[in-house]
Enzyme design. Structure first.
Site, short mmCIF file in Angstrom:
data_model
loop_
_atom_site.label_atom_id
_atom_site.label_comp_id
_atom_site.label_asym_id
_atom_site.label_seq_id
_atom_site.Cartn_x
_atom_site.Cartn_y
_atom_site.Cartn_z
N LYS A 73 -44.04 39.30 -67.77
CA LYS A 73 -43.91 38.30 -66.58
C LYS A 73 -44.99 38.31 -65.69
O LYS A 73 -45.49 37.47 -64.89
CB LYS A 73 -42.85 39.03 -65.66
CG LYS A 73 -41.46 38.72 -66.21
CD LYS A 73 -40.58 39.50 -65.20
CE LYS A 73 -38.91 39.25 -65.78
NZ LYS A 73 -38.05 39.69 -64.53
N ASP A 109 -35.29 35.46 -59.51
CA ASP A 109 -34.41 36.45 -59.30
C ASP A 109 -33.93 36.52 -57.77
O ASP A 109 -32.73 36.45 -57.56
CB ASP A 109 -35.13 37.87 -59.52
CG ASP A 109 -35.20 37.89 -61.00
OD1 ASP A 109 -34.46 37.86 -61.66
OD2 ASP A 109 -36.36 38.52 -61.40
P1 NAD Z 1 -37.90 48.48 -61.54
O1 NAD Z 1 -38.00 49.70 -62.56
O2 NAD Z 1 -38.87 47.50 -61.65
O3 NAD Z 1 -37.70 49.46 -60.36
C1 NAD Z 1 -36.96 50.50 -59.98
C2 NAD Z 1 -36.62 50.79 -58.53
O4 NAD Z 1 -35.66 51.96 -58.52
C3 NAD Z 1 -38.10 51.44 -57.89
O5 NAD Z 1 -38.05 51.02 -56.49
C4 NAD Z 1 -37.74 52.93 -57.97
O6 NAD Z 1 -38.34 53.53 -56.82
C5 NAD Z 1 -36.30 52.90 -57.81
N1 NAD Z 1 -35.59 54.31 -58.19
C6 NAD Z 1 -35.39 54.59 -59.53
N2 NAD Z 1 -34.77 55.63 -59.88
C7 NAD Z 1 -34.43 56.06 -58.41
C8 NAD Z 1 -33.76 57.09 -57.92
N3 NAD Z 1 -33.38 58.13 -58.69
N4 NAD Z 1 -33.81 57.30 -56.56
C9 NAD Z 1 -34.09 56.21 -55.67
N5 NAD Z 1 -34.88 55.40 -56.18
C10 NAD Z 1 -34.92 55.17 -57.69
O7 NAD Z 1 -36.44 47.96 -61.77
P2 NAD Z 1 -35.94 46.39 -61.62
O8 NAD Z 1 -36.51 45.68 -62.75
O9 NAD Z 1 -36.35 46.07 -60.11
O10 NAD Z 1 -34.37 46.75 -61.81
C11 NAD Z 1 -33.69 47.14 -60.66
C12 NAD Z 1 -32.14 47.00 -61.01
O11 NAD Z 1 -31.82 45.75 -60.86
C13 NAD Z 1 -31.80 47.16 -62.38
O12 NAD Z 1 -30.43 47.93 -62.28
C14 NAD Z 1 -31.56 45.84 -63.13
O13 NAD Z 1 -30.74 45.87 -64.01
C15 NAD Z 1 -31.14 45.13 -61.85
N6 NAD Z 1 -31.74 43.66 -61.79
C16 NAD Z 1 -30.57 42.79 -61.62
C17 NAD Z 1 -30.90 41.52 -61.82
C18 NAD Z 1 -29.92 40.47 -61.64
O14 NAD Z 1 -29.99 39.30 -61.87
N7 NAD Z 1 -28.70 41.19 -61.19
C19 NAD Z 1 -32.28 41.09 -61.83
C20 NAD Z 1 -33.30 41.98 -62.23
C21 NAD Z 1 -32.97 43.20 -62.09
#
Ligand code: NAD
Length: 287
Positions: A73, A109
């Site tokens: 991305k 998103d």
């Molecule tokens: P990422 O890896 O880019 O970011 C992870 C985030 O979670 C960070 O802010 C990190 O600090 C936090 N984190 C991780 N473990 C933690 C913990 N134990 N305590 C506190 N904070 C914690 O992930 P992402 O790509 O942004 O995805 C995040 C979620 O969103 C995932 O579940 C993903 O499936 C979902 N998502 C959904 C959509 C949708 O369209 N619904 C789109 C993208 C991502």
């Protein structure tokens, strides 16, 4: 056997690695067939290094466009001819539109998140959002919410490698959307979290917490939730996270992550075809 691919069929694709698990080909091909659009969508497993070649192939084969997923991305954003305002701020692209050889990069998103709230009868204009997280999903939501007229965004993240990303988003938004008040707070500061949620209209979990196999966990004490709060989650596996369950118990309006996923996909479809994706029909087909 259906014979919907012909000599005139246009091609769209997903680029990234891995891609085999993606639900996008099924969703888009269903929609093309439903709306009698002469196009097909396939997934190509490509690395970051192969992206320049893959995007040139998109031009060569006159594809209408496609999606970009991890880990491509960010590199995709550097290879576009033009970027949407949100993609420019974030520096990432998940939708490419090919306008006669000119590649335009978008990030949908945040658009999907805002649309999902609208579908639940919630407008983010003038609202205070508390967003937990600073990764890909969180940043897209924060940027789109600011561009779409939120009043205030309070970002909470734990002290990990994503914290500085929250600070950088706040800095970028101070320039791109100066009317929006953006603060970054450590998630460990429970008193600040409680106070921010008490003042907020919308609470969003955009961390990976609550996602399978670590479901049944929430970052928010249920006592912080209340009936006139909107609670959204980005996590869509499970369909109902612990946070969404707690919010329902508190009588809050909820917006689980599956809707955001569908609507971010629908936003790409709209950009390629100019038509609304048959989201409801696909939902019914999936169930
Ligand atoms: P990422 O890896 O880019 O970011 C992870 C985030 O979670 C960070 O802010 C990190 O600090 C936090 N984190 C991780 N473990 C933690 C913990 N134990 N305590 C506190 N904070 C914690 O992930 P992402 O790509 O942004 O995805 C995040 C979620 O969103 C995932 O579940 C993903 O499936 C979902 N998502 C959904 C959509 C949708 O369209 N619904 C789109 C993208 C991502």
């Amino acid at each position: 056997m259906e014979t919907w691919i012909s000599g005139t069929t246009g091609l769209l694709c997903l680029l990234g690695s891995p891609v085999g698990h993606s639900g996008s080909p099924a969703m888009y091909n269903f929609s093309f067939q439903k709306q009698k659009i002469d196009a097909a969508y396939v997934a190509f497993d490509v690395t970051k290094e192969q992206m320049p070649e893959a995007l040139n192939a998109m031009r060569l084969f006159k594809m209408r466009g496609g999606n970009v997923t991890m880990p491509c991305k960010n590199v995709a954003a550097t290879l576009m001819d033009e970027l949407s305002p949100a993609a420019k701020i974030i520096g990432a692209v998940n939708v490419v539109v090919n306008d006669d050889g000119k590649l335009i990069g978008h990030i949908t998103d945040g658009i999907g998140f805002v649309r999902n709230l609208q579908e639940h009868g919630i407008d983010i204009k003038g609202k205070h959002l508390v967003v937990l997280g600073a990764g890909g999903a969180a940043t897209a939501i924060q940027v789109q919410a600011a561009l779409d007229g939120a009043k205030q965004i309070t970002i909470f993240n734990r002290q990990d490698e994503f914290y500085s990303r929250a600070e950088s988003t706040a800095k970028k938004l101070a320039e791109a959307a100066p009317a929006v008040k953006v603060d970054v707070v450590q998630l460990e500061n429970t008193d600040r979290l409680k106070a921010a949620i008490a003042d907020a209209d919308i609470l969003v979990n955009a961390t990976t917490v609550g996602m399978k196999p670590d479901d049944g966990v929430s970052l928010v004490d249920p006592s912080f939730l209340r009936a006139d709060l909107v609670v959204a989650d980005t996590v869509y596996n499970p369909l109902k996270t612990k946070l969404i369950e707690d919010a329902e118990k508190a009588g809050a309006k909820t917006a689980p992550g599956k809707g955001m996923l569908l609507w971010q996909g629908a936003a790409g479809y709209q950009l390629w075809t100019g038509q609304d994706m048959p989201v409801k029909a696909y939902q019914a087909f999936e169930e």
